[in-house]
Design an enzyme around this catalytic site. Structure first.
Site, PDB file in Angstrom:
ATOM      1  N   ILE A  16       0.851  -1.200   0.000  1.00 27.25           N
ATOM      2  CA  ILE A  16       0.000   0.000   0.000  1.00 27.25           C
ATOM      3  C   ILE A  16       0.883   1.246   0.000  1.00 27.25           C
ATOM      4  O   ILE A  16       0.647   2.204  -0.746  1.00 27.25           O
ATOM      5  CB  ILE A  16      -0.953  -0.005   1.220  1.00 27.25           C
ATOM      6  CG1 ILE A  16      -1.886  -1.224   1.153  1.00 27.25           C
ATOM      7  CG2 ILE A  16      -1.767   1.296   1.281  1.00 27.25           C
ATOM      8  CD1 ILE A  16      -2.768  -1.422   2.388  1.00 27.25           C
ATOM      9  N   TYR A 148      -3.414  -9.361  15.640  1.00 28.66           N
ATOM     10  CA  TYR A 148      -3.226  -8.313  14.619  1.00 28.66           C
ATOM     11  C   TYR A 148      -4.348  -7.279  14.726  1.00 28.66           C
ATOM     12  O   TYR A 148      -4.104  -6.064  14.753  1.00 28.66           O
ATOM     13  CB  TYR A 148      -3.206  -8.931  13.207  1.00 28.66           C
ATOM     14  CG  TYR A 148      -3.324  -7.884  12.126  1.00 28.66           C
ATOM     15  CD1 TYR A 148      -2.240  -7.066  11.818  1.00 28.66           C
ATOM     16  CD2 TYR A 148      -4.528  -7.677  11.448  1.00 28.66           C
ATOM     17  CE1 TYR A 148      -2.348  -6.070  10.855  1.00 28.66           C
ATOM     18  CE2 TYR A 148      -4.644  -6.686  10.489  1.00 28.66           C
ATOM     19  CZ  TYR A 148      -3.549  -5.894  10.199  1.00 28.66           C
ATOM     20  OH  TYR A 148      -3.673  -4.891   9.253  1.00 28.66           O
TER      21      TYR A 148
END
Ligand code: UDP
Length: 331
Positions: A16, A148
């Protein structure tokens, strides 16, 4: 807002991040990429490396001393650096909390001390777990289901705390299922696009979980980069914004567009049958729109399929082995 603002992009060598770097350079900004290259790759920046406005520092966001040398007054901080993936986060939670929570805290404190002008944080839609409400708004219940997700969400809380106490202008973007060229090809079993493209390229069946009728809000990476730019230019403060397409697609539809044979895997315990971003807030706040229809995005991925040459080709057996600990946590 001055185009001259320097932009520090942590994780700028990642999937990204590299698209975000490209977008800010395209707007005439000076960009400093900070990446420890643990999962990011400098090759992701090959196409922009000759741009004189780009600088790259290989450094770790948890290293407060190094960060304080890199960040300056009025910089815009785009904090994307993080450890990704569910399975290793279950196996190594401390690493994930260190990189994702401590790393974010170090960046926030560095930004405060330096007098940075803006702070944009990449959060994750995984904070919603299995939502009650579709499309899912930013006000939905928070239910992280693995380290996460918990670490990404806690770091968002720290972001808003720094925003509140030190008045650091802070925006959090809760990214849904981001896909696009340069998505990671190696390492842990992860995002479905990489798994399927590597399988297709190797002439192996695509491993469809469950019936394949489950849907995901896939959002194309260049649309995400546009949202980051919009957030950095905005005067928003203390807000979380969903970034998704608002148009969920089934895994069966993905398979149909990619073309190829399939093999079915057991349904994953505890996984949502649907993720679907409510995007009214970001539309209103930033005038942002997802611009890449799924069909076009998938076509772009297929054109870039050779990127997955040499990527791991997952099979039902290797997936069963890789997901054992994860599933044991959820059942
Ligand atoms: N998926 C699949 N086969 C795979 C990997 C993933 O069918 O080999 C499906 C998975 O069940 C989910 C979707 O693809 O519905 C997206 O999975 P991914 O791990 O990319 O993202 P997440 O589940 O975290 O949204």
């Amino acid at each position: 807002m001055s185009v001259a603002a320097r932009v520090v992009i942590t994780g700028g060598a990642g999937f990204i991040g590299s698209h975000v770097v490209e977008r800010f350079l395209g707007e005439g900004h000076h960009v400093l990429v900070v990446d420890n290259c643990s999962t990011g790759r400098l090759e992701n920046l090959t196409h922009v490396r000759r741009d004189p406005r780009l600088a790259v520092e290989v450094a770790d966001v948890t290293d407060a001393e190094a960060m304080s040398r890199l960040v300056g007054r009025d910089d815009w901080i785009i904090h994307l650096a993080a450890l990704a993936d569910i399975v290793p986060s279950i196996q190594r939670p401390l690493d994930y909390f260190h990189a994702n929570v401590t790393g974010t805290t170090v960046m926030l404190e560095t930004a405060r001390q330096a007098g940075a002008a803006r702070f944009v944080y990449a959060a994750s839609s995984s904070c919603y777990g299995i939502p009650d409400v579709y499309p899912t708004p930013e006000t939905a219940a928070i239910r992280p289901q693995y380290p996460y997700a918990a670490a990404k969400y806690l770091a968002e809380q720290v972001l808003f705390h720094w925003g509140q106490v030190y008045r650091l202008p802070a925006v959090s973007l809760r990214l849904f299922n981001v896909y696009g060229p340069r998505s990671r090809t190696s390492g842990a079993y992860g995002a479905v696009f990489g798994v399927f493209l590597a399988q297709k390229l190797a002439g192996k069946p695509m491993t469809v979980v469950g019936s394949g009728a489950q849907t995901r809000d896939f959002v194309f990476v260049s649309d995400v980069a546009e949202a980051v730019l919009g957030a950095a230019r905005s005067t928003l403060h203390g807000e979380a914004l969903n970034v998704g397409s608002g148009a969920p697609q089934s895994i069966n539809r993905l398979v149909e567009l990619l073309g190829g044979s399939v093999v079915h895997l057991p349904k994953r315990p505890g996984e949502p049958d649907c993720t679907w971003a409510a995007i009214g807030k970001i539309r209103q706040a930033l005038g942002w729109e997802p611009r890449t229809p799924f069909e076009r995005g998938v076509r772009i991925m297929l054109e870039a399929i050779h990127h997955w040459d040499g990527a791991p080709v997952w099979t039902p057996e290797t997936i069963a082995e890789a997901t054992k600990e994860w599933f044991a946590c959820l059942t």
